[in-house]
Scaffold this motif. Structure first.
Motif, PDB file in Angstrom:
ATOM      1  N   GLY A 179       0.825  -1.224  -0.013  1.00 43.87           N
ATOM      2  CA  GLY A 179      -0.020  -0.004  -0.055  1.00 43.87           C
ATOM      3  C   GLY A 179       0.838   1.207  -0.038  1.00 43.87           C
ATOM      4  N   GLU A 180       2.173   0.931   0.043  1.00 41.39           N
ATOM      5  CA  GLU A 180       3.097   2.339  -0.179  1.00 41.39           C
ATOM      6  C   GLU A 180       4.292   1.897  -0.955  1.00 41.39           C
ATOM      7  OE1 GLU A 180       3.877   4.565   3.444  1.00 41.39           O
ATOM      8  OE2 GLU A 180       6.085   4.354   2.925  1.00 41.39           O
ATOM      9  N   ILE A 181       4.714   3.008  -1.531  1.00 38.48           N
ATOM     10  CA  ILE A 181       5.818   2.803  -2.609  1.00 38.48           C
ATOM     11  C   ILE A 181       6.726   3.948  -2.246  1.00 38.48           C
ATOM     12  CG2 ILE A 181       6.614   2.623  -5.175  1.00 38.48           C
ATOM     13  CD1 ILE A 181       4.216   1.016  -5.849  1.00 38.48           C
ATOM     14  N   PRO A 182       7.880   3.699  -2.108  1.00 35.87           N
ATOM     15  CA  PRO A 182       8.877   4.801  -2.041  1.00 35.87           C
ATOM     16  C   PRO A 182       9.113   5.402  -3.218  1.00 35.87           C
ATOM     17  CG  PRO A 182       9.869   2.738  -1.023  1.00 35.87           C
ATOM     18  CD  PRO A 182       8.641   2.531  -1.544  1.00 35.87           C
ATOM     19  N   VAL A 183       9.222   6.727  -3.315  1.00 38.83           N
ATOM     20  CA  VAL A 183       9.525   7.494  -4.658  1.00 38.83           C
ATOM     21  C   VAL A 183      11.036   7.865  -4.428  1.00 38.83           C
ATOM     22  CG1 VAL A 183       8.997   9.711  -5.992  1.00 38.83           C
ATOM     23  CG2 VAL A 183       7.109   8.353  -4.535  1.00 38.83           C
ATOM     24  N   VAL A 184      11.759   7.640  -5.288  1.00 39.70           N
ATOM     25  CA  VAL A 184      13.097   7.765  -5.329  1.00 39.70           C
ATOM     26  C   VAL A 184      13.591   8.918  -6.564  1.00 39.70           C
ATOM     27  CG1 VAL A 184      13.720   5.671  -4.362  1.00 39.70           C
ATOM     28  CG2 VAL A 184      13.870   5.844  -6.800  1.00 39.70           C
ATOM     29  N   GLU A 185      14.648   9.544  -6.431  1.00 41.34           N
ATOM     30  CA  GLU A 185      15.052  10.563  -7.477  1.00 41.34           C
ATOM     31  C   GLU A 185      15.226  10.118  -8.808  1.00 41.34           C
ATOM     32  OE1 GLU A 185      17.752  14.220  -6.303  1.00 41.34           O
ATOM     33  OE2 GLU A 185      19.178  12.285  -7.032  1.00 41.34           O
ATOM     34  N   ASN A 186      16.050   8.934  -8.599  1.00 38.56           N
ATOM     35  CA  ASN A 186      16.124   8.256 -10.046  1.00 38.56           C
ATOM     36  C   ASN A 186      16.824   6.794  -9.527  1.00 38.56           C
ATOM     37  OD1 ASN A 186      19.230   8.267  -9.974  1.00 38.56           O
ATOM     38  ND2 ASN A 186      18.646  10.532 -10.471  1.00 38.56           N
ATOM     39  N   GLU A 187      16.752   5.948 -10.609  1.00 42.07           N
ATOM     40  CA  GLU A 187      17.068   4.394 -10.353  1.00 42.07           C
ATOM     41  C   GLU A 187      18.633   4.612 -10.172  1.00 42.07           C
ATOM     42  OE1 GLU A 187      16.046   1.774 -13.821  1.00 42.07           O
ATOM     43  OE2 GLU A 187      14.044   2.630 -13.759  1.00 42.07           O
ATOM     44  N   GLU A 188      19.535   5.355 -10.630  1.00 45.10           N
ATOM     45  CA  GLU A 188      20.936   5.344 -10.166  1.00 45.10           C
ATOM     46  C   GLU A 188      21.043   5.538  -8.800  1.00 45.10           C
ATOM     47  OE1 GLU A 188      19.629   7.250 -13.132  1.00 45.10           O
ATOM     48  OE2 GLU A 188      19.849   5.247 -14.046  1.00 45.10           O
ATOM     49  N   SER A 189      20.785   6.830  -8.412  1.00 43.89           N
ATOM     50  CA  SER A 189      20.893   7.182  -7.079  1.00 43.89           C
ATOM     51  C   SER A 189      19.954   6.540  -5.913  1.00 43.89           C
ATOM     52  CB  SER A 189      20.694   8.744  -6.968  1.00 43.89           C
ATOM     53  OG  SER A 189      19.422   9.237  -6.712  1.00 43.89           O
ATOM     54  N   MET A 190      18.694   6.261  -6.244  1.00 38.38           N
ATOM     55  CA  MET A 190      17.855   5.620  -5.249  1.00 38.38           C
ATOM     56  C   MET A 190      17.612   6.567  -4.056  1.00 38.38           C
ATOM     57  SD  MET A 190      16.476   2.892  -6.546  1.00 38.38           S
ATOM     58  CE  MET A 190      15.785   1.943  -5.445  1.00 38.38           C
ATOM     59  N   ARG A 191      17.907   7.765  -4.450  1.00 36.62           N
ATOM     60  CA  ARG A 191      17.862   8.554  -3.177  1.00 36.62           C
ATOM     61  C   ARG A 191      16.431   9.041  -3.090  1.00 36.62           C
ATOM     62  NH1 ARG A 191      17.298  13.783  -1.755  1.00 36.62           N
ATOM     63  NH2 ARG A 191      16.943  14.681  -3.932  1.00 36.62           N
ATOM     64  N   LEU A 192      16.009   8.682  -1.814  1.00 36.31           N
ATOM     65  CA  LEU A 192      14.454   8.922  -1.304  1.00 36.31           C
ATOM     66  C   LEU A 192      13.980  10.389  -1.479  1.00 36.31           C
ATOM     67  CD1 LEU A 192      12.115   6.814  -0.334  1.00 36.31           C
ATOM     68  CD2 LEU A 192      12.708   7.399   1.952  1.00 36.31           C
ATOM     69  N   ILE A 193      12.924  10.725  -1.888  1.00 38.46           N
ATOM     70  CA  ILE A 193      12.393  11.852  -2.017  1.00 38.46           C
ATOM     71  C   ILE A 193      11.189  11.954  -1.545  1.00 38.46           C
ATOM     72  CG2 ILE A 193      14.005  12.725  -3.721  1.00 38.46           C
ATOM     73  CD1 ILE A 193      11.769  12.547  -5.724  1.00 38.46           C
ATOM     74  N   GLY A 194      10.313  10.774  -1.251  1.00 38.15           N
ATOM     75  CA  GLY A 194       8.993  10.788  -0.804  1.00 38.15           C
ATOM     76  C   GLY A 194       8.344   9.384  -0.716  1.00 38.15           C
ATOM     77  N   VAL A 195       7.197   9.311  -0.690  1.00 37.94           N
ATOM     78  CA  VAL A 195       6.355   8.050  -0.608  1.00 37.94           C
ATOM     79  C   VAL A 195       5.146   8.308  -1.257  1.00 37.94           C
ATOM     80  CG1 VAL A 195       7.800   6.826   1.060  1.00 37.94           C
ATOM     81  CG2 VAL A 195       5.300   8.259   1.825  1.00 37.94           C
ATOM     82  N   ILE A 196       4.663   7.231  -1.711  1.00 34.81           N
ATOM     83  CA  ILE A 196       2.997   7.436  -2.344  1.00 34.81           C
ATOM     84  C   ILE A 196       2.276   6.191  -1.851  1.00 34.81           C
ATOM     85  CG2 ILE A 196       3.616   6.458  -4.454  1.00 34.81           C
ATOM     86  CD1 ILE A 196       1.501   8.391  -5.665  1.00 34.81           C
ATOM     87  N   THR A 197       1.300   6.393  -1.098  1.00 39.10           N
ATOM     88  CA  THR A 197       0.499   5.285  -0.506  1.00 39.10           C
ATOM     89  C   THR A 197      -1.051   5.225  -1.396  1.00 39.10           C
ATOM     90  OG1 THR A 197      -0.763   6.829   1.085  1.00 39.10           O
ATOM     91  CG2 THR A 197       1.176   6.107   1.696  1.00 39.10           C
ATOM     92  N   ASP A 198      -1.596   4.149  -1.297  1.00 39.01           N
ATOM     93  CA  ASP A 198      -2.957   4.100  -1.980  1.00 39.01           C
ATOM     94  C   ASP A 198      -4.083   5.108  -1.523  1.00 39.01           C
ATOM     95  OD1 ASP A 198      -2.818   2.920   0.632  1.00 39.01           O
ATOM     96  OD2 ASP A 198      -3.721   0.966   0.046  1.00 39.01           O
ATOM     97  N   ARG A 199      -3.779   5.479  -0.239  1.00 37.85           N
ATOM     98  CA  ARG A 199      -4.549   6.630   0.490  1.00 37.85           C
ATOM     99  C   ARG A 199      -4.121   7.855  -0.207  1.00 37.85           C
ATOM    100  NH1 ARG A 199      -7.737   8.089   4.549  1.00 37.85           N
ATOM    101  NH2 ARG A 199      -7.386  10.140   5.470  1.00 37.85           N
ATOM    102  N   ASP A 200      -2.897   8.407  -0.377  1.00 38.52           N
ATOM    103  CA  ASP A 200      -2.511   9.424  -1.148  1.00 38.52           C
ATOM    104  C   ASP A 200      -3.250   9.526  -2.474  1.00 38.52           C
ATOM    105  OD1 ASP A 200      -0.821  10.351   0.695  1.00 38.52           O
ATOM    106  OD2 ASP A 200       1.081   9.458  -0.134  1.00 38.52           O
ATOM    107  N   ILE A 201      -3.316   8.439  -3.318  1.00 39.12           N
ATOM    108  CA  ILE A 201      -3.970   8.433  -4.587  1.00 39.12           C
ATOM    109  C   ILE A 201      -5.309   8.629  -4.477  1.00 39.12           C
ATOM    110  CG2 ILE A 201      -4.255   7.046  -6.615  1.00 39.12           C
ATOM    111  CD1 ILE A 201      -1.605   5.700  -6.081  1.00 39.12           C
ATOM    112  N   VAL A 202      -6.041   8.141  -3.303  1.00 44.85           N
ATOM    113  CA  VAL A 202      -7.499   8.120  -3.400  1.00 44.85           C
ATOM    114  C   VAL A 202      -7.800   9.836  -2.827  1.00 44.85           C
ATOM    115  CG1 VAL A 202      -9.563   7.682  -2.296  1.00 44.85           C
ATOM    116  CG2 VAL A 202      -8.003   5.944  -3.220  1.00 44.85           C
ATOM    117  N   CYS A 203      -7.017  10.234  -1.796  1.00 43.06           N
ATOM    118  CA  CYS A 203      -7.413  11.442  -1.242  1.00 43.06           C
ATOM    119  C   CYS A 203      -6.960  12.714  -1.860  1.00 43.06           C
ATOM    120  CB  CYS A 203      -6.990  11.523   0.077  1.00 43.06           C
ATOM    121  SG  CYS A 203      -7.524  10.357   1.314  1.00 43.06           S
TER     122      CYS A 203
END
Length: 149
Positions: A33-57
């Protein structure tokens, strides 16, 4: 016990420009129900998260069409995180304080390397600790705005 002992390593991640449709399909495929959002595939630097609830709300509940939107448009940022070296007790406290059911694990460089969920805690933490996290995270909020992750 440290977070590294209970976390799910190398979680599925997305990037800010990933479509919400792709994010939602990944959630279904990976049963999460949650996926980390990363800057790009190379750095994998975490910049946020997205949840199923974020999408709905942040889309459907506001009358927006999620089919043309990206993770950047409804992700929670900055992400609340722990490190692999964080003590389990401290991780539980973070989840309770922020009332979040999942927390990404970031290494010393800010790269996403894992995820801790309530299920991970339920399986590995002492029963009292797991019950306390469940109780505190489940407390009702005072606002209709989705929680940070």
């Amino acid at each position: 016990m440290e977070v590294r002992e209970i976390m799910t390593p190398n979680p599925i991640c997305c990037m800010p420009n990933t479509s919400l449709e792709t994010v939602a399909r990944a959630m279904v495929r990976h049963d999460c129900g949650e996926i980390p959002v990363v800057e790009n595939e190379e750095s994998m630097r975490l910049i946020g998260v997205i949840t199923d609830r974020d999408i709905v709300c942040r889309t459907i509940a506001q009358g927006k069409d999620p089919m043309g939107m990206t993770a950047r448009e409804c992700m929670s940022t900055p992400a609340v995180t722990v490190t692999p070296e964080t003590r389990l007790e401290d991780c539980c406290q973070v989840m309770e304080d922020y009332r979040i059911r999942r927390v990404p694990v970031a290494d010393q460089n800010g790269c996403c390397c894992g995820m801790v969920s309530q299920a991970d805690i339920a399986r590995r933490a002492p029963t009292e600790q797991a019950a306390e996290v469940l109780k505190e995270v489940s407390q009702p909020r005072n606002t209709a705005e989705p929680a940070m992750a």
